[in-house]
Enzyme design. Structure first.
Site, PDB file in Angstrom:
ATOM      1  N   HIS A 182      -4.431  13.587   1.106  1.00  0.00           N
ATOM      2  CA  HIS A 182      -4.599  12.799   2.093  1.00  0.00           C
ATOM      3  C   HIS A 182      -3.431  12.988   3.161  1.00  0.00           C
ATOM      4  O   HIS A 182      -3.575  12.947   4.596  1.00  0.00           O
ATOM      5  CB  HIS A 182      -4.702  11.606   1.739  1.00  0.00           C
ATOM      6  CG  HIS A 182      -4.975  10.409   2.876  1.00  0.00           C
ATOM      7  ND1 HIS A 182      -5.821  10.232   3.860  1.00  0.00           N
ATOM      8  CD2 HIS A 182      -3.921   9.423   3.325  1.00  0.00           C
ATOM      9  CE1 HIS A 182      -5.758   9.186   4.728  1.00  0.00           C
ATOM     10  NE2 HIS A 182      -4.530   8.863   4.469  1.00  0.00           N
ATOM     11  N   GLU A 191     -10.437   3.810   3.864  1.00  0.00           N
ATOM     12  CA  GLU A 191      -9.390   4.695   3.083  1.00  0.00           C
ATOM     13  C   GLU A 191      -9.888   4.326   1.566  1.00  0.00           C
ATOM     14  O   GLU A 191      -9.815   3.292   0.945  1.00  0.00           O
ATOM     15  CB  GLU A 191      -8.123   4.500   3.182  1.00  0.00           C
ATOM     16  CG  GLU A 191      -7.756   4.858   4.694  1.00  0.00           C
ATOM     17  CD  GLU A 191      -6.279   5.080   4.805  1.00  0.00           C
ATOM     18  OE1 GLU A 191      -5.647   4.301   4.059  1.00  0.00           O
ATOM     19  OE2 GLU A 191      -5.747   5.506   5.763  1.00  0.00           O
ATOM     20  N   GLU A 198      -9.319   4.135  -2.353  1.00  0.00           N
ATOM     21  CA  GLU A 198      -8.103   3.951  -3.119  1.00  0.00           C
ATOM     22  C   GLU A 198      -8.376   3.098  -4.305  1.00  0.00           C
ATOM     23  O   GLU A 198      -9.213   2.447  -4.408  1.00  0.00           O
ATOM     24  CB  GLU A 198      -6.968   3.136  -2.310  1.00  0.00           C
ATOM     25  CG  GLU A 198      -6.485   3.513  -0.841  1.00  0.00           C
ATOM     26  CD  GLU A 198      -5.252   2.946  -0.158  1.00  0.00           C
ATOM     27  OE1 GLU A 198      -4.698   2.229  -0.786  1.00  0.00           O
ATOM     28  OE2 GLU A 198      -5.331   2.927   1.087  1.00  0.00           O
ATOM     29  N   THR A 219      -8.636  -5.923   3.774  1.00  0.00           N
ATOM     30  CA  THR A 219      -8.739  -5.019   2.916  1.00  0.00           C
ATOM     31  C   THR A 219      -9.710  -5.266   1.877  1.00  0.00           C
ATOM     32  O   THR A 219      -9.544  -6.697   1.616  1.00  0.00           O
ATOM     33  CB  THR A 219      -7.338  -4.777   2.183  1.00  0.00           C
ATOM     34  OG1 THR A 219      -6.205  -4.436   3.235  1.00  0.00           O
ATOM     35  CG2 THR A 219      -7.019  -3.791   1.010  1.00  0.00           C
ATOM     36  N   LYS A 265      -4.270  -2.169   9.971  1.00  0.00           N
ATOM     37  CA  LYS A 265      -4.759  -2.429   8.794  1.00  0.00           C
ATOM     38  C   LYS A 265      -4.804  -3.698   8.435  1.00  0.00           C
ATOM     39  O   LYS A 265      -5.366  -4.005   7.286  1.00  0.00           O
ATOM     40  CB  LYS A 265      -3.270  -1.711   7.822  1.00  0.00           C
ATOM     41  CG  LYS A 265      -3.327  -0.215   8.275  1.00  0.00           C
ATOM     42  CD  LYS A 265      -3.856   0.751   7.209  1.00  0.00           C
ATOM     43  CE  LYS A 265      -3.549   2.222   7.461  1.00  0.00           C
ATOM     44  NZ  LYS A 265      -4.275   3.085   6.625  1.00  0.00           N
ATOM     45  N   GLU A 293     -10.360  12.518   7.855  1.00  0.00           N
ATOM     46  CA  GLU A 293     -10.144  13.628   7.400  1.00  0.00           C
ATOM     47  C   GLU A 293     -11.486  14.478   7.545  1.00  0.00           C
ATOM     48  O   GLU A 293     -11.574  15.658   7.690  1.00  0.00           O
ATOM     49  CB  GLU A 293      -9.716  13.666   5.994  1.00  0.00           C
ATOM     50  CG  GLU A 293      -8.223  12.913   5.546  1.00  0.00           C
ATOM     51  CD  GLU A 293      -8.103  12.398   4.270  1.00  0.00           C
ATOM     52  OE1 GLU A 293      -8.300  11.310   3.948  1.00  0.00           O
ATOM     53  OE2 GLU A 293      -7.609  13.374   3.543  1.00  0.00           O
ATOM     54  N   ASP A 301       0.827  -1.248   0.163  1.00  0.00           N
ATOM     55  CA  ASP A 301      -0.112  -0.012   0.017  1.00  0.00           C
ATOM     56  C   ASP A 301       0.942   1.128   0.038  1.00  0.00           C
ATOM     57  O   ASP A 301       1.726   1.188   0.910  1.00  0.00           O
ATOM     58  CB  ASP A 301      -0.799   0.002   1.120  1.00  0.00           C
ATOM     59  CG  ASP A 301      -2.108   0.927   1.152  1.00  0.00           C
ATOM     60  OD1 ASP A 301      -2.242   1.293  -0.286  1.00  0.00           O
ATOM     61  OD2 ASP A 301      -2.505   1.406   2.199  1.00  0.00           O
ATOM     62  N   GLN A 308      -3.902   2.647  15.098  1.00  0.00           N
ATOM     63  CA  GLN A 308      -2.837   3.213  14.297  1.00  0.00           C
ATOM     64  C   GLN A 308      -1.973   4.106  15.148  1.00  0.00           C
ATOM     65  O   GLN A 308      -0.725   4.142  14.872  1.00  0.00           O
ATOM     66  CB  GLN A 308      -3.481   3.265  12.990  1.00  0.00           C
ATOM     67  CG  GLN A 308      -2.451   4.201  12.007  1.00  0.00           C
ATOM     68  CD  GLN A 308      -3.135   4.818  10.822  1.00  0.00           C
ATOM     69  OE1 GLN A 308      -4.526   4.831  10.595  1.00  0.00           O
ATOM     70  NE2 GLN A 308      -2.333   5.325   9.628  1.00  0.00           N
ATOM     71  N   ARG A 337      -8.165   3.510  13.208  1.00  0.00           N
ATOM     72  CA  ARG A 337      -7.093   4.890  13.728  1.00  0.00           C
ATOM     73  C   ARG A 337      -6.593   5.111  15.021  1.00  0.00           C
ATOM     74  O   ARG A 337      -5.395   5.524  15.151  1.00  0.00           O
ATOM     75  CB  ARG A 337      -8.024   6.166  13.473  1.00  0.00           C
ATOM     76  CG  ARG A 337      -8.558   6.504  11.958  1.00  0.00           C
ATOM     77  CD  ARG A 337      -7.596   6.399  11.062  1.00  0.00           C
ATOM     78  NE  ARG A 337      -8.095   6.334   9.332  1.00  0.00           N
ATOM     79  CZ  ARG A 337      -7.319   6.502   8.490  1.00  0.00           C
ATOM     80  NH1 ARG A 337      -6.076   6.162   8.554  1.00  0.00           N
ATOM     81  NH2 ARG A 337      -7.852   6.496   7.409  1.00  0.00           N
ATOM     82  N   ASP A 371      -8.720   0.478   2.049  1.00  0.00           N
ATOM     83  CA  ASP A 371      -7.778  -0.025   3.059  1.00  0.00           C
ATOM     84  C   ASP A 371      -8.526   0.431   4.556  1.00  0.00           C
ATOM     85  O   ASP A 371      -8.240   1.531   5.090  1.00  0.00           O
ATOM     86  CB  ASP A 371      -6.675   0.977   2.834  1.00  0.00           C
ATOM     87  CG  ASP A 371      -5.505   0.604   3.830  1.00  0.00           C
ATOM     88  OD1 ASP A 371      -5.580  -0.230   4.574  1.00  0.00           O
ATOM     89  OD2 ASP A 371      -4.662   1.491   3.945  1.00  0.00           O
TER      90      ASP A 371
HETATM   91 CA    CA Z   1      -3.740   3.413   2.857  1.00  0.00          CA
END
Ligand code: CA
Length: 430
Positions: free
Chosen positions: A139, A204, A206, A262, A258, A374, A132, A245, A242, A238
């Site tokens: 971002h 996320e 992507e 996925t 993560k 975000e 990834d 993380q 948080r 993804d």
């Molecule tokens: Ca990612």
């Protein structure tokens, strides 16, 4: 290479293909489906239907390179076909187009078509490795501001495509349940970490890049030939915890925040189909460094990307999924060719069927942010939903839906199918 398969006037005798938002005849994405107790098989999406590629071979409707391509796709995975590169893939596409076109001389047998909705989707390839990246600069900037307000973008960002090795065995196709991960988290004012289900579960947005032919260990893929090593694209979510993380990411980067799952959309929209939707990479802002020569090259994709949320209350009240954001793949700071060239510049080998994630593709505008982190300013500002509910992060039962649409002036737009997942509660901790 643009050819007759991109003709905006082309139509199919499969009626649902004409005007289909994702799978008109100009797309012809590859996937793997199973029906009932039958083994998974390689299929092509056309409108609401899936065409069994192997049936065309046994019906004697393929020859030459197209037949070779179908033979390579006769198992459950697309890896062997991906390994052959663009030639056989393009030959198969050209023949599929002829067999599905309303103007074709030969037609695919009708009983080789089954409704996609009746099948079970599988991963299109055996994913040996998953990497990834972090190529969405808006971002990176937004997240950097939350984690390091005085130093949002680290000094390496504009010189080197940042990435980490992800967990290939926990990649799942659209629809797989997303079990809320459990782990350690520590609030900024807490003295010690606490253990339990993640309370800041996020997505996320992507793109996923499927690798075609790989490279030998110790060799490189030069940027000029990187496009030939890309079989196609999917959407990729993804999923990210948080709170886990924030506590674990230093000094080695993401790990359990993560690796719990996925999700990818199950269709590979091929590089051949996407040829009509490529455009020059937007120039870097004034003052940004030029990429080093080994990274100079590649193009952008004109792909509009949406994230939608559906809560259990919205489902119950039959409210449509609510769009949280819309962005464009042109917001990527690094091209996919740059990701491939960089991945291999040290002699690291890529293999057919490997998966790359681009990194979250946020727009510069707040209505185009590609994650809840975000959109909610790190969980500080709750989003209001049409149901009257609010969200900072995902709750159990929430469904995240991603959609993508490649578009270009004068072209029929093509889509990816959905990348969808519903959050399931953490299993109890014993
Ligand atoms: Ca990612």
């Amino acid at each position: 290479m643009i050819d007759a398969t991109h003709d905006p006037e082309a139509s199919s005798w499969v009626a649902s293909a004409n005007g289909h938002p994702d799978f008109p005849i100009q797309n012809l994405p590859l996937g793997v489906l199973s029906y009932g107790t039958d083994s998974p098989r390689v299929v092509v999406a056309i409108g609401d239907m899936a065409l069994d590629v192997g049936r065309l071979l046994s019906a004697g409707l393929l020859e030459g390179e197209a037949a070779l391509a179908a033979q390579m796709a006769s198992g459950q995975w697309l890896n062997a076909l991906f390994a052959m590169g663009a030639g056989p893939r393009r030959a198969l596409r050209t023949r599929l187009f002829a067999l599905l076109s309303s103007k074709g001389r030969d037609r695919a047998p009708e009983d080789a078509l089954k409704p996609i909705a009746d099948g079970i989707v599988h991963l299109p390839a055996f994913i040996g490795d998953y990497t990834d990246f972090y190529a969405g600069i808006h971002h990176a900037m937004n997240v950097g501001k939350l984690f390091r307000p005085d130093n949002p973008l680290l000094p390496n960002y504009k010189h080197v495509p940042i990435g980490y090795h992800g967990r290939s065995s926990s990649v799942r196709p659209s629809g797989a349940p997303v079990v809320r991960p459990t782990g350690q988290r520590k609030s900024p004012d807490g003295d010690v970490p606490v253990f339990g289900p993640s309370q800041r579960l996020d997505y996320e947005l992507e793109l996923g890049v499927w690798i075609g032919p790989g490279n030998q260990l110790g060799s490189r893929i030069p940027i000029a030939s990187a496009a030939a090593h890309i079989a196609g694209l999917s959407l990729l979510n993804d999923w990210s915890a948080r709170d886990l993380q924030a506590w674990e990411y230093q000094p080695l980067g993401p790990f359990l925040a993560k690796s719990f799952i996925t999700t990818v959309s199950p269709w590979v929209v091929t590089s051949e189909a996407l040829a009509a939707y490529r455009l020059p990479q937007p120039p870097r802002p004034d003052g940004d460094p030029a990429p080093l020569p080994y990274l100079a090259g590649g193009e952008a994709y004109a792909i509009e990307l949406d994230v939608l949320l559906e809560t259990p209350a919205m489902r119950e009240r039959k409210l449509a999924p609510h769009r949280l954001s819309r962005t464009e793949a042109t917001n990527l700071y690094w091209t996919v060719e740059q990701l491939v060239a960089h991945h291999t510049v040290n002699g690291c080998n890529l293999q057919a069927g490997d998966l790359l994630g681009t990194g979250t593709i946020s727009a510069p505008r707040a209505d185009g942010y590609g994650s809840l982190l975000e959109l909610t300013g790190g969980g500080k500002t709750a989003l209001e939903l049409p149901s009257g509910e609010t969200r900072t992060f995902l709750q159990d039962g929430d469904t995240v839906i991603m959609r993508g649409r490649a578009h270009a002036p004068g072209r029929v737009s093509i889509g990816f199918g959905e990348c969808r997942g519903t959050v399931a509660p953490s299993p109890p901790v014993s």
